[in-house]
Design an enzyme around this catalytic site. Structure first.
Site, PDB file in Angstrom:
ATOM      1  N   LYS A 131       0.842  -1.202   0.000  1.00  0.00           N
ATOM      2  CA  LYS A 131       0.000   0.000   0.000  1.00  0.00           C
ATOM      3  C   LYS A 131       0.877   1.251   0.000  1.00  0.00           C
ATOM      4  O   LYS A 131       1.964   1.224   0.567  1.00  0.00           O
ATOM      5  CB  LYS A 131      -0.825   0.044   1.298  1.00  0.00           C
TER       6      LYS A 131
ATOM      7  N   ARG B 279     -10.209 -11.296   3.130  1.00  0.00           N
ATOM      8  CA  ARG B 279     -11.134 -12.352   2.695  1.00  0.00           C
ATOM      9  C   ARG B 279     -10.505 -13.741   2.810  1.00  0.00           C
ATOM     10  O   ARG B 279     -11.203 -14.722   2.998  1.00  0.00           O
ATOM     11  CB  ARG B 279     -11.620 -12.051   1.270  1.00  0.00           C
TER      12      ARG B 279
HETATM   13  N1  BES Z   1      -7.810  -3.493   4.988  1.00  0.00           N
HETATM   14  C1  BES Z   1      -8.071  -3.184   3.632  1.00  0.00           C
HETATM   15  C2  BES Z   1      -9.387  -2.427   3.434  1.00  0.00           C
HETATM   16  C3  BES Z   1      -9.486  -1.045   4.044  1.00  0.00           C
HETATM   17  C4  BES Z   1      -9.260   0.081   3.271  1.00  0.00           C
HETATM   18  C5  BES Z   1      -9.902  -0.872   5.347  1.00  0.00           C
HETATM   19  C6  BES Z   1      -9.397   1.337   3.818  1.00  0.00           C
HETATM   20  C7  BES Z   1     -10.037   0.392   5.899  1.00  0.00           C
HETATM   21  C8  BES Z   1      -9.787   1.504   5.122  1.00  0.00           C
HETATM   22  C9  BES Z   1      -8.150  -4.460   2.801  1.00  0.00           C
HETATM   23  O1  BES Z   1      -7.329  -5.496   3.232  1.00  0.00           O
HETATM   24  C10 BES Z   1      -7.715  -4.114   1.425  1.00  0.00           C
HETATM   25  O2  BES Z   1      -6.581  -3.791   1.252  1.00  0.00           O
HETATM   26  N2  BES Z   1      -8.633  -4.198   0.482  1.00  0.00           N
HETATM   27  C11 BES Z   1      -8.346  -3.890  -0.882  1.00  0.00           C
HETATM   28  C12 BES Z   1      -8.911  -5.006  -1.735  1.00  0.00           C
HETATM   29  C13 BES Z   1      -8.517  -4.921  -3.180  1.00  0.00           C
HETATM   30  C14 BES Z   1      -7.045  -5.221  -3.326  1.00  0.00           C
HETATM   31  C15 BES Z   1      -9.349  -5.903  -3.954  1.00  0.00           C
HETATM   32  C16 BES Z   1      -9.016  -2.573  -1.217  1.00  0.00           C
HETATM   33  O3  BES Z   1     -10.117  -2.326  -0.770  1.00  0.00           O
HETATM   34  O4  BES Z   1      -8.382  -1.770  -1.891  1.00  0.00           O
HETATM   35 MN    MN Z   2      -5.400  -5.392   2.430  1.00  0.00          MN
END
Ligand code: BES
Ligand code: MN
Ligand code: ZN
Length: 495
Positions: free
Chosen positions: A269, A344
């Site tokens: 990230k 997930r």
């Molecule tokens: N923990 C994150 C989701 C998240 C984003 C929580 C912002 C709180 C605030 C999750 O693990 C994630 O990274 N999700 C990705 C999924 C994508 C790669 C399909 C997302 O939402 O960008």
């Molecule tokens: Mn994530």
């Protein structure tokens, strides 16, 4: 904080600040009714009182025991939400005045002293929260109230019940807030497991924690894959509340996403406004621990199992990579195409694991998708269910709890076509879809591992605030604890 209920006349209360919540229309009559030195002081302040929700005026009685008195506006429509907001404004005023002891009146005309008392005490305690774990002693100067007396002229017994329940529920939400706000280093999967064990001992629920070897034996391929880049071993935490008398036939399962820090893994990230909030990626787990605490302390007659798969998600020499194919706990195979879609994967194993209990309902809480925050913002969680009558039957009750607790939820769809983008050419499914409808495809992914009535709560937005709101300070909010404790209370006494 100590919370008590008093039915003595107002001028017997010996506190630093006495708070009287009132609507503008009723304030004059209320002040006359109070009378004496307190009434005189309030009369002096009354011209400046506009009655708006959360507005305050205060004054200093010439005699009597209370040092200060304040009117707090209830707005025009009195309900649990405005009572919590008014009490929160009272707490802010008390903090400003450095009041150590505070009394608050249950509005005279309250038809339901139990619910009213609960809302007032919850609002006060939640607004009074401050996370001070890492503040060194020199900055510990701020004085916060230590004692809250709820004043109920009538219905003292009911008010006492509501106030006591509020204390339990608010403290359980605060347990969740503290865990979310804690430094990732202090809540590694192992430490989180130990915390749950201690917490279970303290409040009376059972806890079992699995380490890496048991997780391997159980073949939780998703949890193990996400953990591979980490030096810290994973943990699988199982909490059980099973009192002698229960009203449900088969257990209710709660599943909380416990990613103690989400870097994104090799699909790293960016830091700003993204990775910098990811200590909150275990907010679902924190909520489940908080809910277990509340169930035990309220002695709810329900059989509930809470499970938390815990790991961090990091790049590392052995980290899982896009292209890896995993064999999950359920036996299904998953092609990983983005290591940041890790929630997930660990939830899938936990969801198929709780299925072995043949639960009558499972609710999961997860900070699952950024798309949830984009769609609904930071006050509202997404609620999703499969096309399943049994699960959908519970949604009206969840909506009622949402309305009452102010922990808002809004439905998002789970049409079958959302699942089509999860097709993989090498495995049963892949862990990401295309960019569209990210919260729904994530839910569709989870659905592959569910074999019972199931409610999915994506709490990515409301779990953690970048900017504080009334009785919801910046940082961890404890979202889900008050919502689901209210829901489960209704569940216990309705079935
Ligand atoms: N923990 C994150 C989701 C998240 C984003 C929580 C912002 C709180 C605030 C999750 O693990 C994630 O990274 N999700 C990705 C999924 C994508 C790669 C399909 C997302 O939402 O960008
Ligand atoms: Mn994530
Ligand atoms: Zn995550």
């Amino acid at each position: 904080m100590k919370v008590s209920v008093s039915t003595l006349p107002l001028d017997f209360l010996d506190v630093d600040l006495l708070i009287i919540p009132a609507k503008k229309r009723e304030a004059g009559a209320r002040v006359r009714e109070v009378g004496g030195d307190i009434g005189d002081a309030l009369t002096a302040a009354l011209p400046d009182f506009d009655g708006k929700l959360g507005s305050t005026v205060h004054s200093y009685p010439a005699g009597g025991r209370s040092k200060r008195v304040a009117l707090v506006g209830l707005g025009t429509q009195v309900g649990e939400r405005s009572l919590r907001r008014a009490a929160a404004a009272g707490a802010k005023l008390a903090a400003r005045m450095k009041a150590q002891t505070v009394a608050m009146c249950v509005p005279g005309a309250s038809k339901d002293p139990d619910t009213t008392a609960q809302a007032l005490v919850e609002g006060f305690l939640l607004a009074n929260y401050e996370f001070r774990k890492y503040k060194s002693s020199s900055s510990k100067g701020r004085k916060r109230p230590e004692r809250l007396v709820l004043h109920a002229a009538k219905g003292g017994k009911l008010a006492r019940r509501g106030a006591e329940r509020a204390r339990v529920v608010a403290e359980s939400a605060i347990t969740a807030r503290d865990l979310v706000n804690m430094s990732p280093h202090d809540k590694t999967p192992t430490l989180l497991g130990r915390f749950a064990e201690r917490h279970g001992k303290k409040h009376g629920f059972d806890v079992a924690v699995w380490g890496k070897s048991e997780i391997e034996k159980e073949k939780m391929g998703g949890l193990l894959a996400v953990n591979r880049g980490s030096i810290e071993p994973p943990a699988f935490i199982e909490m059980t509340w099973h009192p002698e008398r229960v009203t449900n036939k088969r257990p209710i399962g709660l599943v909380g996403k416990g990613v103690v820090f989400d870097t994104g893994g090799l699909s790293l990230k960016p830091t700003k406004n993204s990775m910098d909030h990811m200590k909150a990626d275990m907010a679902g787990a924190a909520a489940v621990i908080g809910i277990m605490e509340a169930l035990a302390r309220l002695a709810l007659p329900l059989y509930v199992i809470g499970v938390v798969p815990a790991t961090d998600n990091r790049p590392g020499q052995n980290a899982y990579v896009p292209g890896d194919v995993l064999r999950m706990h359920s036996g299904k195979t998953v092609e990983v195409l983005n290591t940041d879609a890790e929630g997930r994967l660990i939830l899938a194993d936990a969801l198929s694991y709780v299925g072995m209990y043949r639960p009558e309902l499972v609710i999961d809480l997860a900070t699952l998708t950024g798309a949830q925050v984009v769609a609904l913002g930071s006050r509202v969680a997404a609620v999703m269910t499969s096309n399943d009558q049994e699960a959908m039957r519970h949604l009206p009750s969840l909506a009622t709890s949402s309305e009452r607790t102010g922990e808002l939820v809004h439905p998002m769809p789970m049409h079958n076509h959302y699942g089509e983008s999860l097709k993989s050419s090498v495995a049963d499914i892949k862990n990401i879809g295309n960019r569209e409808a990210g919260s729904s495809t994530a839910a569709k992914f989870l659905e592959h591992f569910v074999s019972y009535p199931w409610i999915h709560l994506d709490i990515a937005g409301p779990a953690f605030l970048r900017k504080g709101a009334p009785y919801r300070p910046k940082g961890g909010t404890g979202f889900g604890v008050r919502l689901l404790v209210d829901f489960l209370r209704t569940y216990a006494y309705a079935s």
